[in-house]
Scaffold this motif. Structure first.
Motif, mmCIF file in Angstrom:
data_model
loop_
_atom_site.group_PDB
_atom_site.id
_atom_site.type_symbol
_atom_site.label_atom_id
_atom_site.label_comp_id
_atom_site.label_asym_id
_atom_site.label_seq_id
_atom_site.Cartn_x
_atom_site.Cartn_y
_atom_site.Cartn_z
ATOM 1 N N ARG A 121 14.158 -11.341 -17.194
ATOM 2 C CA ARG A 121 13.055 -11.070 -16.278
ATOM 3 C C ARG A 121 13.180 -12.010 -15.088
ATOM 4 N N ARG A 131 -0.503 -12.410 -21.303
ATOM 5 C CA ARG A 131 -1.207 -12.685 -20.046
ATOM 6 C C ARG A 131 -0.254 -12.765 -18.863
ATOM 7 N N ASN A 151 2.360 -10.667 -18.419
ATOM 8 C CA ASN A 151 3.006 -9.374 -18.192
ATOM 9 C C ASN A 151 2.887 -8.880 -16.754
ATOM 10 N N GLU A 152 1.779 -9.127 -16.130
ATOM 11 C CA GLU A 152 1.545 -8.633 -14.765
ATOM 12 C C GLU A 152 1.946 -9.636 -13.685
ATOM 13 N N ILE A 153 2.400 -10.799 -14.086
ATOM 14 C CA ILE A 153 2.745 -11.837 -13.111
ATOM 15 C C ILE A 153 4.214 -11.740 -12.756
ATOM 16 N N ASP A 154 4.483 -11.487 -11.484
ATOM 17 C CA ASP A 154 5.853 -11.411 -10.976
ATOM 18 C C ASP A 154 6.140 -12.489 -9.939
#
Length: 178
Positions: A59, A159, A161-164
């Motif tokens: 990732r 928590r 998962n949405e942080i890029d």
């Protein structure tokens, strides 16, 4: 009756001394608490880079860099790179540049934080200039490294998962030598 007043007086003095000691120790204790828990976006500080498990999912995150100075700090301070792509679990090296444009030597000290705050516990710095006094002579410029990695446990936390994108922010202040 006289013994009771003396006992109450001693308890009162002890409580005042305890409260004074607690207020004196609160800043370093809070700093340690934030570094251990990642509270308030405080990154973790390590002195090693853990081995990367090749079986981990890959990732890539965007790490953004921000720099500010306190109101009384005349330095020019900026990240050399605005952002970089980092693979979770692999180490990366970024640089900030500080310049003292004044006609006198000046000592500064920086603080940092990570946003979003919940990502702070996974942002591990191996080497940085934070909380160390930096002395710049008149008209001097220096590059300051930040060696870091995102802990692979980041991938396990739902928590995250949405942080890029994660932002690392530093603020330099004039060191207080009062």
């Amino acid at each position: 009756m006289r013994i009771e007043k003396k006992t109450i007086f001693l308890y009162l003095i002890a409580m005042i001394l305890f409260m004074f000691a607690l207020s004196y120790a609160s800043v370093p204790l809070y700093r340690v608490f934030c570094q251990v828990t990642g509270y308030g976006g405080t990154a973790q500080i390590l002195d090693y880079v853990p081995l990367v498990d090749e079986e981990l999912p890959k990732r890539i995150l965007t790490i953004r860099f921000n720099a500010d100075v306190g109101v009384e700090m005349p330095w020019k301070f900026a990240p050399i790179q605005k952002e970089m792509k980092v693979l979770v679990g692999e180490s990366a090296l970024a640089f900030y540049e500080a310049t003292n444009p004044t006609d006198h030597d000046l000592i500064g000290i920086s603080t940092y934080n990570v946003t979003p705050q919940q990502a702070g516990i996974y942002f591990n710095k191996i080497q940085c200039f934070c909380f160390d006094e930096q002395m710049l002579k008149s008209q001097e410029s220096i590059d300051m490294p930040v060696f870091f990695f995102i802990d692979p446990d980041f991938l396990e936390d739902p928590r995250m998962n949405e942080i890029d994108t994660i932002t690392l922010s530093y603020t330099f202040f004039v060191a207080d030598h009062a």
